[in-house]
Design a protein around this motif. Structure first.
Motif, PDB file in Angstrom:
ATOM      1  N   GLY A   1       0.808  -1.208   0.000  1.00  0.00           N
ATOM      2  CA  GLY A   1       0.000   0.000   0.000  1.00  0.00           C
ATOM      3  C   GLY A   1       0.839   1.255   0.000  1.00  0.00           C
ATOM      4  O   GLY A   1       0.313   2.360  -0.160  1.00  0.00           O
ATOM      5  N   GLY A   2       2.156   1.114   0.228  1.00  0.00           N
ATOM      6  CA  GLY A   2       3.031   2.271   0.273  1.00  0.00           C
ATOM      7  C   GLY A   2       2.648   3.257   1.353  1.00  0.00           C
ATOM      8  O   GLY A   2       2.707   4.474   1.169  1.00  0.00           O
ATOM      9  N   ARG A   3       2.281   2.750   2.539  1.00  0.00           N
ATOM     10  CA  ARG A   3       1.824   3.645   3.602  1.00  0.00           C
ATOM     11  C   ARG A   3       2.009   3.000   4.971  1.00  0.00           C
ATOM     12  O   ARG A   3       2.180   1.779   5.089  1.00  0.00           O
ATOM     13  N   LEU A   4       1.953   3.846   5.984  1.00  0.00           N
ATOM     14  CA  LEU A   4       1.856   3.422   7.370  1.00  0.00           C
ATOM     15  C   LEU A   4       0.437   3.748   7.838  1.00  0.00           C
ATOM     16  O   LEU A   4      -0.021   4.887   7.698  1.00  0.00           O
ATOM     17  N   THR A   5      -0.250   2.762   8.385  1.00  0.00           N
ATOM     18  CA  THR A   5      -1.635   2.909   8.804  1.00  0.00           C
ATOM     19  C   THR A   5      -1.713   2.806  10.318  1.00  0.00           C
ATOM     20  O   THR A   5      -1.090   1.919  10.917  1.00  0.00           O
ATOM     21  N   ALA A   6      -2.468   3.718  10.948  1.00  0.00           N
ATOM     22  CA  ALA A   6      -2.566   3.767  12.406  1.00  0.00           C
ATOM     23  C   ALA A   6      -3.948   3.340  12.878  1.00  0.00           C
ATOM     24  O   ALA A   6      -4.953   3.553  12.190  1.00  0.00           O
ATOM     25  N   PHE A   7      -3.963   2.743  14.069  1.00  0.00           N
ATOM     26  CA  PHE A   7      -5.189   2.395  14.782  1.00  0.00           C
ATOM     27  C   PHE A   7      -5.013   2.792  16.244  1.00  0.00           C
ATOM     28  O   PHE A   7      -3.894   2.724  16.788  1.00  0.00           O
ATOM     29  N   ASP A   8      -6.097   3.134  16.898  1.00  0.00           N
ATOM     30  CA  ASP A   8      -6.098   3.240  18.348  1.00  0.00           C
ATOM     31  C   ASP A   8      -6.430   1.868  18.923  1.00  0.00           C
ATOM     32  O   ASP A   8      -7.354   1.202  18.451  1.00  0.00           O
ATOM     33  N   VAL A   9      -5.662   1.445  19.919  1.00  0.00           N
ATOM     34  CA  VAL A   9      -5.894   0.154  20.560  1.00  0.00           C
ATOM     35  C   VAL A   9      -6.774   0.369  21.785  1.00  0.00           C
ATOM     36  O   VAL A   9      -6.405   1.110  22.709  1.00  0.00           O
ATOM     37  N   THR A  10      -7.935  -0.239  21.813  1.00  0.00           N
ATOM     38  CA  THR A  10      -8.828  -0.100  22.959  1.00  0.00           C
ATOM     39  C   THR A  10      -8.316  -0.943  24.128  1.00  0.00           C
ATOM     40  O   THR A  10      -7.412  -1.776  23.983  1.00  0.00           O
ATOM     41  N   ASP A  11      -8.931  -0.742  25.270  1.00  0.00           N
ATOM     42  CA  ASP A  11      -8.539  -1.510  26.451  1.00  0.00           C
ATOM     43  C   ASP A  11      -8.750  -3.003  26.243  1.00  0.00           C
ATOM     44  O   ASP A  11      -8.034  -3.833  26.820  1.00  0.00           O
ATOM     45  N   ASP A  12      -9.722  -3.355  25.402  1.00  0.00           N
ATOM     46  CA  ASP A  12     -10.006  -4.765  25.108  1.00  0.00           C
ATOM     47  C   ASP A  12      -9.118  -5.329  23.999  1.00  0.00           C
ATOM     48  O   ASP A  12      -9.254  -6.511  23.654  1.00  0.00           O
ATOM     49  N   GLY A  13      -8.269  -4.488  23.411  1.00  0.00           N
ATOM     50  CA  GLY A  13      -7.384  -4.962  22.351  1.00  0.00           C
ATOM     51  C   GLY A  13      -7.963  -4.841  20.957  1.00  0.00           C
ATOM     52  O   GLY A  13      -7.357  -5.338  19.996  1.00  0.00           O
ATOM     53  N   ASP A  14      -9.117  -4.203  20.826  1.00  0.00           N
ATOM     54  CA  ASP A  14      -9.666  -3.961  19.493  1.00  0.00           C
ATOM     55  C   ASP A  14      -8.947  -2.783  18.844  1.00  0.00           C
ATOM     56  O   ASP A  14      -8.364  -1.927  19.531  1.00  0.00           O
ATOM     57  N   LEU A  15      -9.020  -2.721  17.521  1.00  0.00           N
ATOM     58  CA  LEU A  15      -8.385  -1.643  16.766  1.00  0.00           C
ATOM     59  C   LEU A  15      -9.474  -0.750  16.183  1.00  0.00           C
ATOM     60  O   LEU A  15     -10.333  -1.220  15.443  1.00  0.00           O
ATOM     61  N   VAL A  16      -9.412   0.552  16.494  1.00  0.00           N
ATOM     62  CA  VAL A  16     -10.427   1.505  16.042  1.00  0.00           C
ATOM     63  C   VAL A  16      -9.727   2.754  15.499  1.00  0.00           C
ATOM     64  O   VAL A  16      -8.528   2.942  15.664  1.00  0.00           O
ATOM     65  N   GLY A  17     -10.511   3.601  14.850  1.00  0.00           N
ATOM     66  CA  GLY A  17      -9.973   4.883  14.382  1.00  0.00           C
ATOM     67  C   GLY A  17      -8.931   4.752  13.297  1.00  0.00           C
ATOM     68  O   GLY A  17      -7.949   5.507  13.280  1.00  0.00           O
ATOM     69  N   ARG A  18      -9.145   3.851  12.372  1.00  0.00           N
ATOM     70  CA  ARG A  18      -8.150   3.631  11.317  1.00  0.00           C
ATOM     71  C   ARG A  18      -7.910   4.906  10.509  1.00  0.00           C
ATOM     72  O   ARG A  18      -8.841   5.594  10.120  1.00  0.00           O
ATOM     73  N   ARG A  19      -6.618   5.201  10.270  1.00  0.00           N
ATOM     74  CA  ARG A  19      -6.253   6.342   9.433  1.00  0.00           C
ATOM     75  C   ARG A  19      -4.864   6.130   8.869  1.00  0.00           C
ATOM     76  O   ARG A  19      -4.104   5.284   9.358  1.00  0.00           O
ATOM     77  N   VAL A  20      -4.540   6.894   7.830  1.00  0.00           N
ATOM     78  CA  VAL A  20      -3.198   6.858   7.258  1.00  0.00           C
ATOM     79  C   VAL A  20      -2.289   7.712   8.140  1.00  0.00           C
ATOM     80  O   VAL A  20      -2.514   8.913   8.303  1.00  0.00           O
ATOM     81  N   TRP A  21      -1.268   7.082   8.711  1.00  0.00           N
ATOM     82  CA  TRP A  21      -0.307   7.799   9.558  1.00  0.00           C
ATOM     83  C   TRP A  21       0.748   8.495   8.700  1.00  0.00           C
ATOM     84  O   TRP A  21       1.166   9.605   8.990  1.00  0.00           O
ATOM     85  N   ALA A  22       1.161   7.823   7.624  1.00  0.00           N
ATOM     86  CA  ALA A  22       2.099   8.412   6.656  1.00  0.00           C
ATOM     87  C   ALA A  22       1.885   7.711   5.321  1.00  0.00           C
ATOM     88  O   ALA A  22       1.902   6.486   5.256  1.00  0.00           O
ATOM     89  N   GLY A  23       1.689   8.488   4.278  1.00  0.00           N
ATOM     90  CA  GLY A  23       1.542   7.929   2.941  1.00  0.00           C
ATOM     91  C   GLY A  23       2.717   8.317   2.064  1.00  0.00           C
ATOM     92  O   GLY A  23       3.257   9.417   2.189  1.00  0.00           O
TER      93      GLY A  23
END
Length: 302
Positions: free
Chosen positions: A172-194
């Motif tokens: 994908g040629g990018r770094l993708t970020a998620f917020d890790v919830t207390d339960d270990g789920d991944l939310v708030g997906r966004r491109v951290w660096a493209g």
């Protein structure tokens, strides 16, 4: 890349004569690393002492450490995570066969012992077309959960202070970020660096030609920047959130993973080889572990 400062830093050889090194981790004064085609995990104090820490016949890859210090090891080709006890015995920690569509790849283990594991998603070495895939979480009790999908070859990962998981999507040629919830789920997906437009093809050769940066292994520093091993362009890049490249270190050879370590956290270790293709790497012993001094120390995980 044009916006990054090319650094004139001296590279030194720490290890030589391996097949294809990946997933370096600094742990308790030693650098651990997987060697794909000798099927070994080795560690070094970087001053000449080298130990074989584990032998994994189905090919080692991602490495991590549980809160009690036991190593957690990816066995790529049979889709398993193995754990090593104090006596050196390996046992199965989890079987991911039912959750993944390709061989396992890199892994990050967080401070609670939860492992985030990527997979290829398709047969890269066998010439299959590109296909997006998933990220899997393995809990300390071995429970397997799919936590993200539609990832273009998820590779290296870092967990930044504050609970942000950054995943390198190589194709994908990018770094993708998620917020890790207390339960270990991944939310708030966004491109951290493209890094340019993602390739719009399922042909691996066409994608390789189109990628401006192919982010492979990554690690984070204390200023919140991420070092990125660019698997196609013989360099490592220091990148800030948003995509600004603030430093580039040419390596003169392929570089596929990086990790900050050493006594002060300012040694950047690089897994280097002339290429990544299995048929080129398996029969020879040309891979090296390189090191270079940098200005900002390690932070985050791994």
């Amino acid at each position: 890349m044009a916006d990054g400062r090319t650094a004139d830093r001296q590279l030194t050889v720490v290890l030589d004569g391996y097949s294809y090194l990946e997933c370096p981790r600094w742990h308790d004064g030693r650098l651990w690393v997987s060697d794909f085609y000798t099927e070994q995990v080795v560690s070094t104090d970087t001053r000449g002492d080298v130990r074989v820490e584990a032998e994994i016949p189905r090919q080692p890859s991602g490495l991590g450490f549980l809160p009690d210090g036991r190593p957690l090891l990816v066995s790529m080709r049979d889709h398993r995570l193995l754990v090593r006890d104090a006596g050196g015995t390996l046992t199965e920690h989890a079987d991911l066969s039912g959750a993944v569509s390709g061989v396992l790849n890199d892994m990050l283990v967080d401070e609670r012992g939860r492992a985030f594991v990527g997979n290829f998603g398709f047969d890269l070495m066998g010439g299959e077309p590109l296909r997006d895939t998933t990220l899997t979480r393995v809990d300390p009790d071995g429970t397997v959960t799919t936590v993200a999908s539609d990832l273009a070859f998820p590779n290296g990962m870092v967990l930044l202070p504050g609970g942000v998981l950054v995943v390198a999507e190589t194709f994908g040629g990018r770094l993708t970020a998620f917020d890790v919830t207390d339960d270990g789920d991944l939310v708030g997906r966004r491109v951290w660096a493209g890094f340019g437009e993602p390739p719009r093809t399922t042909d691996v050769g066409e994608a390789v030609a189109a990628l401006e940066v192919a982010p492979d292994g990554i690690c984070a520093d204390a200023e919140g920047a991420v070092w990125v091993a660019d698997a196609l362009h013989a360099r490592v890049l220091r990148v800030r959130e948003g995509g600004e490249v603030v430093e580039e270190i040419p390596t003169g050879t392929g570089v596929f993973a990086c990790m900050l370590g050493g006594d002060d956290g300012r040694t950047l270790f690089l897994c280097a080889a002339p290429s990544f293709a299995e048929h080129e790497r398996r029969p020879v012993r040309e891979a090296q572990l390189l090191a270079v001094r940098v200005d900002v120390p390690h932070a985050g995980l791994p």
